[in-house]
Design a protein around this motif. Structure first.
Motif, PDB file in Angstrom:
ATOM      1  N   SER A 337       0.837  -1.192   0.000  1.00  0.00           N
ATOM      2  CA  SER A 337       0.000   0.000   0.000  1.00  0.00           C
ATOM      3  C   SER A 337       0.877   1.249   0.000  1.00  0.00           C
ATOM      4  CB  SER A 337      -0.920   0.002   1.228  1.00  0.00           C
ATOM      5  OG  SER A 337      -1.602   1.239   1.327  1.00  0.00           O
ATOM      6  N   PRO A 338       0.579   2.234  -0.849  1.00  0.00           N
ATOM      7  CA  PRO A 338       1.398   3.450  -0.878  1.00  0.00           C
ATOM      8  C   PRO A 338       1.143   4.379   0.309  1.00  0.00           C
ATOM      9  CG  PRO A 338      -0.424   3.656  -2.413  1.00  0.00           C
ATOM     10  CD  PRO A 338      -0.475   2.247  -1.885  1.00  0.00           C
ATOM     11  N   THR A 339       0.058   4.152   1.032  1.00  0.00           N
ATOM     12  CA  THR A 339      -0.302   5.073   2.118  1.00  0.00           C
ATOM     13  C   THR A 339      -0.101   4.485   3.509  1.00  0.00           C
ATOM     14  OG1 THR A 339      -2.610   4.356   2.023  1.00  0.00           O
ATOM     15  CG2 THR A 339      -1.982   6.263   0.684  1.00  0.00           C
ATOM     16  N   GLU A 340       0.226   3.206   3.606  1.00  0.00           N
ATOM     17  CA  GLU A 340       0.409   2.594   4.912  1.00  0.00           C
ATOM     18  C   GLU A 340       1.425   1.468   4.819  1.00  0.00           C
ATOM     19  OE1 GLU A 340      -3.535   1.370   5.881  1.00  0.00           O
ATOM     20  OE2 GLU A 340      -3.354  -0.579   4.855  1.00  0.00           O
ATOM     21  N   ILE A 341       1.922   1.079   5.963  1.00  0.00           N
ATOM     22  CA  ILE A 341       2.892  -0.010   6.057  1.00  0.00           C
ATOM     23  C   ILE A 341       2.396  -0.988   7.107  1.00  0.00           C
ATOM     24  CG2 ILE A 341       4.291   1.327   7.695  1.00  0.00           C
ATOM     25  CD1 ILE A 341       6.740  -0.140   6.615  1.00  0.00           C
ATOM     26  N   CYS A 342       2.552  -2.259   6.823  1.00  0.00           N
ATOM     27  CA  CYS A 342       2.070  -3.312   7.721  1.00  0.00           C
ATOM     28  C   CYS A 342       3.255  -4.105   8.239  1.00  0.00           C
ATOM     29  CB  CYS A 342       1.080  -4.217   7.003  1.00  0.00           C
ATOM     30  SG  CYS A 342       0.461  -5.577   8.027  1.00  0.00           S
ATOM     31  N   LEU A 343       3.359  -4.221   9.549  1.00  0.00           N
ATOM     32  CA  LEU A 343       4.409  -4.994  10.205  1.00  0.00           C
ATOM     33  C   LEU A 343       3.765  -6.206  10.882  1.00  0.00           C
ATOM     34  CD1 LEU A 343       7.295  -5.428  11.418  1.00  0.00           C
ATOM     35  CD2 LEU A 343       6.537  -3.969  13.333  1.00  0.00           C
ATOM     36  N   THR A 344       4.324  -7.386  10.611  1.00  0.00           N
ATOM     37  CA  THR A 344       3.850  -8.611  11.257  1.00  0.00           C
ATOM     38  C   THR A 344       5.026  -9.292  11.933  1.00  0.00           C
ATOM     39  OG1 THR A 344       2.151  -8.888   9.556  1.00  0.00           O
ATOM     40  CG2 THR A 344       2.643 -10.798  10.936  1.00  0.00           C
ATOM     41  N   ILE A 345       4.832  -9.666  13.182  1.00  0.00           N
ATOM     42  CA  ILE A 345       5.853 -10.375  13.958  1.00  0.00           C
ATOM     43  C   ILE A 345       5.226 -11.673  14.457  1.00  0.00           C
ATOM     44  CG2 ILE A 345       7.424 -10.271  15.925  1.00  0.00           C
ATOM     45  CD1 ILE A 345       7.227  -7.207  15.759  1.00  0.00           C
ATOM     46  N   GLN A 346       5.849 -12.798  14.196  1.00  0.00           N
ATOM     47  CA  GLN A 346       5.282 -14.098  14.553  1.00  0.00           C
ATOM     48  C   GLN A 346       6.400 -15.024  15.037  1.00  0.00           C
ATOM     49  OE1 GLN A 346       1.869 -15.450  14.112  1.00  0.00           O
ATOM     50  NE2 GLN A 346       2.835 -16.975  15.458  1.00  0.00           N
ATOM     51  N   PHE A 386       3.141 -16.494  19.407  1.00  0.00           N
ATOM     52  CA  PHE A 386       2.763 -15.107  19.703  1.00  0.00           C
ATOM     53  C   PHE A 386       2.902 -14.292  18.425  1.00  0.00           C
ATOM     54  CE2 PHE A 386       4.319 -10.842  20.838  1.00  0.00           C
ATOM     55  CZ  PHE A 386       3.274 -10.391  21.617  1.00  0.00           C
ATOM     56  N   SER A 387       1.908 -13.416  18.132  1.00  0.00           N
ATOM     57  CA  SER A 387       1.964 -12.636  16.904  1.00  0.00           C
ATOM     58  C   SER A 387       1.522 -11.197  17.164  1.00  0.00           C
ATOM     59  CB  SER A 387       1.078 -13.253  15.812  1.00  0.00           C
ATOM     60  OG  SER A 387      -0.288 -13.150  16.178  1.00  0.00           O
ATOM     61  N   ILE A 388       2.139 -10.287  16.412  1.00  0.00           N
ATOM     62  CA  ILE A 388       1.795  -8.865  16.445  1.00  0.00           C
ATOM     63  C   ILE A 388       1.560  -8.421  15.008  1.00  0.00           C
ATOM     64  CG2 ILE A 388       2.595  -6.525  16.959  1.00  0.00           C
ATOM     65  CD1 ILE A 388       4.331  -7.703  19.157  1.00  0.00           C
ATOM     66  N   ARG A 389       0.444  -7.723  14.795  1.00  0.00           N
ATOM     67  CA  ARG A 389       0.174  -7.141  13.478  1.00  0.00           C
ATOM     68  C   ARG A 389      -0.095  -5.656  13.671  1.00  0.00           C
ATOM     69  NH1 ARG A 389      -3.925  -5.799   9.849  1.00  0.00           N
ATOM     70  NH2 ARG A 389      -3.397  -6.238   7.643  1.00  0.00           N
ATOM     71  N   MET A 390       0.736  -4.838  13.041  1.00  0.00           N
ATOM     72  CA  MET A 390       0.659  -3.386  13.198  1.00  0.00           C
ATOM     73  C   MET A 390       0.538  -2.741  11.829  1.00  0.00           C
ATOM     74  SD  MET A 390       3.531  -0.862  14.882  1.00  0.00           S
ATOM     75  CE  MET A 390       3.428  -1.671  16.471  1.00  0.00           C
ATOM     76  N   VAL A 391      -0.466  -1.857  11.687  1.00  0.00           N
ATOM     77  CA  VAL A 391      -0.659  -1.108  10.447  1.00  0.00           C
ATOM     78  C   VAL A 391      -0.553   0.377  10.770  1.00  0.00           C
ATOM     79  CG1 VAL A 391      -2.186  -0.614   8.520  1.00  0.00           C
ATOM     80  CG2 VAL A 391      -2.170  -2.906   9.530  1.00  0.00           C
ATOM     81  N   LEU A 392       0.367   1.077  10.087  1.00  0.00           N
ATOM     82  CA  LEU A 392       0.608   2.495  10.354  1.00  0.00           C
ATOM     83  C   LEU A 392       0.562   3.288   9.061  1.00  0.00           C
ATOM     84  CD1 LEU A 392       3.669   2.235  12.790  1.00  0.00           C
ATOM     85  CD2 LEU A 392       1.283   2.598  13.413  1.00  0.00           C
ATOM     86  N   PRO A 393       0.108   4.546   9.119  1.00  0.00           N
ATOM     87  CA  PRO A 393       0.207   5.411   7.929  1.00  0.00           C
ATOM     88  C   PRO A 393       1.662   5.748   7.663  1.00  0.00           C
ATOM     89  CG  PRO A 393      -0.542   6.681   9.825  1.00  0.00           C
ATOM     90  CD  PRO A 393      -0.504   5.245  10.267  1.00  0.00           C
ATOM     91  N   THR A 394       2.019   5.855   6.402  1.00  0.00           N
ATOM     92  CA  THR A 394       3.420   6.135   6.079  1.00  0.00           C
ATOM     93  C   THR A 394       3.811   7.574   6.381  1.00  0.00           C
ATOM     94  OG1 THR A 394       2.775   6.629   3.800  1.00  0.00           O
ATOM     95  CG2 THR A 394       3.493   4.381   4.289  1.00  0.00           C
TER      96      THR A 394
END
Length: 407
Positions: A337-346, A386-394
């Motif tokens: 996505s050009p407007t956000e970034i998604c971080l996943t930790i598992q 254990f998992s973390i999913r984070m979505v942030l605007p760029t």
């Protein structure tokens, strides 16, 4: 202007003094013009004058205190006949209309609109009728009516100007009072904002201490324990692990110096992906296999977003090292996505409730994401890791420069 405002403006002694002066002026004018003083005439004049004057003071106050129009009209229906009586007793004096003119001023204060016009028309008609009654005839009445009308107009205009001036003065005073109250509220809001800013700064520093120094100390502790475990059978690897611990202490000291020197969180410096890889390399040294996957083409993000991503990876690694008993940790950055970034930790640890307890790390992560208007989802299923999913605007418009995420 409302009747309540009129009541507050002309309820003082000044209006009573003006009324008394005009009535007394009419009375003394009569005395100065008569050739012979008749005791009955003088007595009647004094009695009517005192009643007229008393009602003009105390009756006026009563009418002023009642907002009902009927009370105020009753006041004029009493005063006009009394005033006519004084004018009639005054006889042929050219200034006898002075006794009626105070009622003109009272009409401006007590009445509005059509009732004010009716009362003033009644005063003019009464005066003209009295002239005819005392023998002057209609010609004399028509000749003197304009003089009385001119006095009416003058008093109407003057009294209305005084009302408007007093109203403007009171509005200014009210405005000053409102401004003082507003300034007081602004001072209170400023104090509250200052307290809120202090609280937020304390929370921010607490997050930085936990996420920065806490991460380094955790990694150092893991390295030292690993070195102790292999010291006897593999001294060379133990030395390697201790060297890694020494490097981590230097990083921790750097973080502390930055925080103390600037009293603000150091924004992410340099490319984001290499910094994340450096954090994961520390996990590899601690016995956990870490992998970093990049989806899409890396693009620029704001420094605040980069820092939040770094802290999230640090906290995810810390959580895995402390609680999960995991052997693998996977980190994924999605730039599709050009407007956000998604971080996943598992990780592949034991999972369970203990991994998602609200410690300082996860609390700080939630606060960071909330400040950036992002989304955060933390899951920990027993036996599934254990998992973390984070979505942030760029982009976050804080007036900061962009950071490149690529290497």
């Amino acid at each position: 202007m409302t009747k309540d405002n009129q009541q507050s403006i002309f309820a003082g002694s000044g209006i009573h003094l003006a009324f008394s002066v005009m009535v007394l002026a009419a009375f003394f004018t009569m005395l100065s013009t008569v050739q012979e003083i008749s005791i009955p005439l003088l007595t009647a004049t004094l009695v009517i004058g005192v009643i007229y004057l008393g009602i003009g003071i105390y009756g006026y106050q009563i009418a002023l205190a009642h907002t009902e129009t009927s009370y105020r009209i009753l006041y004029f229906l009493i005063q006009i006949p009394l005033g006519m009586g004084l004018v009639f007793l005054d006889g042929q004096s050219g200034f006898d209309f002075l006794a009626l003119l105070p009622l003109v001023g009272h009409s401006v204060i007590l009445l509005q609109g059509v009732w004010r016009q009716i009362i003033n028309a009644l005063l003019l008609i009464s005066y003209a009728f009295l002239i005819v009654l005392v023998g002057g005839g209609w010609q004399i009445a028509w000749a003197n009516a304009p003089v009385f009308l001119a006095g009416q107009i003058f008093i109407l205009v003057f009294t209305q100007m005084a009302l408007n001036e007093e109203k403007a003065k009171r509005e200014v005073q009210q405005l000053v009072h409102d401004l003082e109250n507003a300034n007081q509220r602004l001072r209170q809001y400023a104090l509250q904002a200052e307290e809120l800013a202090i609280t937020r700064e304390r929370n921010r520093l607490a997050r930085e201490i936990h996420d920065g120094l806490g991460h380094h100390l955790t990694a150092i502790n893991i390295q030292i324990r690993a070195a102790q475990a292999v010291l006897e059978r593999d001294p060379q690897k133990a030395v390697y692990l201790l060297n890694k611990a020494e490097v981590l202490t230097q990083h921790a000291l750097h973080d502390v110096r930055q925080s103390v020197a600037a009293l603000r969180a150091p924004l992410a410096e340099g490319p984001l992906i290499p910094q994340i890889q450096q954090i994961l390399d520390a996990g590899n040294s601690s016995g956990i296999k870490t992998t970093l996957n990049i989806i899409g083409t890396p693009h620029t993000v704001s420094p605040q977003v980069a820092l939040t991503l770094l802290r999230a990876v640090q906290e995810g690694l810390n959580n895995t090292l402390k609680h999960s008993h995991a052997t693998e940790l996977r980190v994924t950055l999605n730039f599709e996505s050009p407007t956000e970034i998604c971080l996943t930790i598992q990780d592949n640890g034991i999972g369970g409730v203990a991994s998602t307890q609200n410690g300082f790390g996860l609390l700080g992560m939630r606060e960071r994401v909330a400040q950036l208007n992002g989304q955060l989802d933390i899951q920990s299923v027993e036996g599934q890791g254990f998992s973390i999913r984070m979505v942030l605007p760029t982009e976050v418009n804080y007036g900061q420069n962009k950071n490149h995420v690529g290497g």
